[in-house]
Motif scaffolding. Sequence first.
Motif, PDB file in Angstrom:
ATOM      1  N   ALA A 150       0.795  -1.297  -0.046  1.00 50.40           N
ATOM      2  CA  ALA A 150      -0.188  -0.003   0.091  1.00 50.40           C
ATOM      3  C   ALA A 150       0.815   1.441  -0.017  1.00 50.40           C
ATOM      4  CB  ALA A 150      -0.899  -0.160   0.969  1.00 50.40           C
ATOM      5  N   PRO A 152       3.314   2.300  -2.542  1.00 52.30           N
ATOM      6  CA  PRO A 152       4.204   2.003  -3.632  1.00 52.30           C
ATOM      7  C   PRO A 152       5.279   3.455  -3.776  1.00 52.30           C
ATOM      8  CG  PRO A 152       1.989   2.411  -4.291  1.00 52.30           C
ATOM      9  CD  PRO A 152       2.016   2.112  -2.757  1.00 52.30           C
ATOM     10  N   HIS A 153       4.834   4.276  -3.265  1.00 52.59           N
ATOM     11  CA  HIS A 153       5.492   5.704  -3.296  1.00 52.59           C
ATOM     12  C   HIS A 153       6.737   5.766  -2.558  1.00 52.59           C
ATOM     13  CE1 HIS A 153       2.311   5.745  -0.402  1.00 52.59           C
ATOM     14  NE2 HIS A 153       1.758   5.849  -1.233  1.00 52.59           N
ATOM     15  N   GLU A 155       6.258   6.446   0.934  1.00 54.84           N
ATOM     16  CA  GLU A 155       5.967   7.339   1.781  1.00 54.84           C
ATOM     17  C   GLU A 155       5.105   6.765   2.641  1.00 54.84           C
ATOM     18  OE1 GLU A 155       7.444   9.995   2.900  1.00 54.84           O
ATOM     19  OE2 GLU A 155       8.557  10.620   0.884  1.00 54.84           O
TER      20      GLU A 155
ATOM     21  N   GLY B  16      10.907   0.622  -2.897  1.00 57.35           N
ATOM     22  CA  GLY B  16       9.792   1.226  -3.352  1.00 57.35           C
ATOM     23  C   GLY B  16       9.841   1.795  -4.698  1.00 57.35           C
ATOM     24  N   ALA B  17       8.828   2.015  -5.226  1.00 62.11           N
ATOM     25  CA  ALA B  17       8.869   2.649  -6.614  1.00 62.11           C
ATOM     26  C   ALA B  17       8.976   4.003  -6.724  1.00 62.11           C
ATOM     27  CB  ALA B  17       7.686   1.992  -7.425  1.00 62.11           C
ATOM     28  N   LYS B  18       9.688   4.566  -5.436  1.00 60.84           N
ATOM     29  CA  LYS B  18       9.508   6.255  -5.536  1.00 60.84           C
ATOM     30  C   LYS B  18      10.563   6.766  -6.359  1.00 60.84           C
ATOM     31  CE  LYS B  18       9.931  10.038  -2.384  1.00 60.84           C
ATOM     32  NZ  LYS B  18      10.157  10.644  -1.570  1.00 60.84           N
ATOM     33  N   VAL B  19       9.988   7.839  -7.231  1.00 58.31           N
ATOM     34  CA  VAL B  19      10.692   8.546  -8.155  1.00 58.31           C
ATOM     35  C   VAL B  19      11.002   9.864  -7.629  1.00 58.31           C
ATOM     36  CG1 VAL B  19      11.309   9.535 -10.344  1.00 58.31           C
ATOM     37  CG2 VAL B  19      10.267   7.324 -10.097  1.00 58.31           C
ATOM     38  N   GLY B 276       5.190   2.430 -10.733  1.00 58.38           N
ATOM     39  CA  GLY B 276       5.175   2.845  -9.453  1.00 58.38           C
ATOM     40  C   GLY B 276       3.685   2.995  -8.883  1.00 58.38           C
ATOM     41  N   TYR B 277       2.940   2.425  -9.438  1.00 56.27           N
ATOM     42  CA  TYR B 277       1.468   2.584  -8.890  1.00 56.27           C
ATOM     43  C   TYR B 277       0.838   1.224  -8.646  1.00 56.27           C
ATOM     44  CZ  TYR B 277       2.295   7.552 -10.740  1.00 56.27           C
ATOM     45  OH  TYR B 277       2.691   8.449 -11.400  1.00 56.27           O
ATOM     46  N   ARG B 278       0.155   1.336  -7.598  1.00 53.49           N
ATOM     47  CA  ARG B 278      -0.899   0.198  -7.394  1.00 53.49           C
ATOM     48  C   ARG B 278      -2.333   0.531  -8.004  1.00 53.49           C
ATOM     49  NH1 ARG B 278      -2.609  -3.018  -1.919  1.00 53.49           N
ATOM     50  NH2 ARG B 278      -3.067  -0.813  -1.385  1.00 53.49           N
ATOM     51  N   ASP B 281      -4.958   1.546  -5.434  1.00 57.04           N
ATOM     52  CA  ASP B 281      -4.925   2.954  -5.042  1.00 57.04           C
ATOM     53  C   ASP B 281      -5.526   3.954  -5.821  1.00 57.04           C
ATOM     54  OD1 ASP B 281      -3.666   1.657  -2.659  1.00 57.04           O
ATOM     55  OD2 ASP B 281      -1.593   1.968  -3.533  1.00 57.04           O
ATOM     56  N   PHE B 320       0.802  -3.836 -10.094  1.00 55.27           N
ATOM     57  CA  PHE B 320       1.406  -2.592 -10.328  1.00 55.27           C
ATOM     58  C   PHE B 320       1.380  -2.017 -11.592  1.00 55.27           C
ATOM     59  CE2 PHE B 320       2.480  -3.935  -5.887  1.00 55.27           C
ATOM     60  CZ  PHE B 320       2.549  -2.466  -5.178  1.00 55.27           C
TER      61      PHE B 320
END
Lengths: 236, 409
Positions: A150, A152-153, A155, B16-19, B276-278, B281, B320
């Motif tokens: 939950a 993925p970002h 944070e 994590g897929a954070k950019v 990078g998105y589920r 969500d 994802f």
Amino acid sequence: MAYKKVKRMSLFMRINHWVVAICMVAAIATGLYIGHPYYQTLIADLAVDKYVMAWNRWIHFMAAIIFDVSSIVVAYLYFFSRFEKAYKKLIPNGENIKEFGDVLVNLMTLNRVKKFDSTHADSFNAVFFFIFHLMLLWMLLTGLQLYVHAFPHGESSIGAWWPTMLHLATDWTVWITGGTYMDVRISHHNTMYWIIAWVMFHIYYQVWRTLFWQEGDINIVVGGSKFVKEDKEKSN
Amino acid sequence: MSDRRDALTKLFSAKGAKVDTNRGEAYYEALMNRMSARLQSLETSNLAMKSSIERALDAQGLTRRDFMKWASAMCAMLMLPSQFTPLVAQAATLMNRVPVIWIELQDCAGNSEAILRSDAPTIDELILDVLSLEFNETIMAAAGHQAEEHLEEAMKTFKGKYLCVVEGAVPIGAGREWCTIGAKGETFEEHLKRVAKDSAAVVAVGTCATFGGVPAASPNPTGAVGVQDVVRGKPIINIPACPANPANITGTILHFVLTGQIPELDHLNRPKFAFGYRIHDNCERRAHFDAGEFVEEWGDEGAKNNFCLYKMGCKGPMTFNNCSIVRYNEAVNWPIGSGHGCIGCSEPQFWDKYATERPLADSRIKAPTGGVEKSVDEFGLGLLTAAGIGIAIHAVASASAAKVESEEA
Ligand code: HEM
Ligand code: SF4
């Protein structure tokens, strides 16, 4: 002939036990709902006002967090408990293996043979509970892996360290279970059944011991103590 | 999988897929200079160009304004600040300078189709149309020896510069000899390795090329695997999904045109900007999920009210991709929008483990030990029944034959 009272669980340990039991029921009831919502939302309200799945997930995670904390405490007690330092009974030395066998023989011969000291927690007991704690740990790791999806970002409301830590601690469960997130979920679900089977035997065995050993074992987790015959105390 | 693909790095790879989208002015200034220089050199290069985006836009009646709107959306998708929009637009006009060799292996050509077969092509699709496609089995006129000559020539002319786009899985198991290509009977694996060797980077398009996809589904008769399991020592970009979203293909190639580098990738080598998105969500049905309002059966009241598709087998919670945001066909719609749950098509092994059309608890999945397919709940109830029977036998035996400790022992 006299009976002697032996203290087996402190008040704290007993509370811990019942907290775990309640959490278990809560986690199973809500977990099964999450896996396959088995009742309908029968409230004629807008979706924004009723949170049936959300509450189920909330309860599941709360039960999980309480579980986790209690497991850490139990892990601590394995080594530092005032009563029975469980790890001593887990070491596979000759004495423990023999005791494990003797307790198993006692169960299989329907209490006709009883060649061990039932005053203290025995090796069989220690191994049996150790298996439970391993399964709980596995639920914790797979559960947290499902949970971190939950974020993925990367944070969270308490900072980026939390998802980062969860990734570091639980990503390996994906590769161990078969390479996809679905495998983790399947394993989380499957392990629940092993835990339920464990609980079934656990309850049965405690009642069985109480009935056939006649030492009031069931009271260990209620009043904190059981009774052993004086003479037996001496002979052992 | 071949040497358990860098198993160790994987273990700890999911950061994590954070950019990071706020790297400070100095960073973006340097990046802009780098990109401008690269575009400059592309502009003056004499690499092939057969058609131009301007002409393609004209033919479709699209204006410069449409094009600039597209460029600013693409700029945001690539997670660049808005001042990069002109560069993105410029890069799009230069897409025809980056030679692409597009090969097909075990696949249905669905990714090509997704790009080519729309009656009102989007700008993403047009851009892919005007790519300098040096070789593509599906759409080229040549065949046989002539086609092979084309390939040889393209590989020689653009050595080290072309993008090798792969569509389809690679059979490497006992059934690999069923799949050969060309007059010389080259196997797919040899073909892929040869073309990938001289490329600048390999782009695996669609789930078959990335993870084996449908050809790799159980029992996987050809031993199909993804490109990353076969090709070594080349940058590999995975753009899974069935079909891959043209927007994500364009985004990735555009990124390459802009920077000469591949975009930031996640632990499955998928560009983070896209994966990078589920799904769950960003799904428009999410409120119904939280409320516990589910479609129970196709066409029921819940379906008419756009309830959550979880009980119809939606795997959005474990998938994802950016389809819930970018959607398909110029954001017209996407699977969940049209009433069918997500089947997890951008995840490894999706056909066996996600696309079961049921919630996990009811999905019939092979036990780890092989054998009959069972749902987890069937397995669980079997286990509990066995435990119950064992306990019952012991209880009955105890009741009739056990020794009760007597008072005077
Ligand atoms: C003994 C304790 C537990 C039991 C019996 C249990 C049971 C379950 C079950 C049956 C599911 C549904 C899986 C499915 O079919 O999709 C589930 C889901 C889940 N569990 Fe647990 N679980 C336990 C502990 C935990 C722990 C410690 C965590 C840690 C946070 C956790 C987190 C989750 C999550 C995140 C999901 C998926 C929820 C979602 O995606 O909405 N569980 N659990
Ligand atoms: S339809 Fe699928 S992705 Fe959307 S909320 Fe329901 S489970 Fe999640």
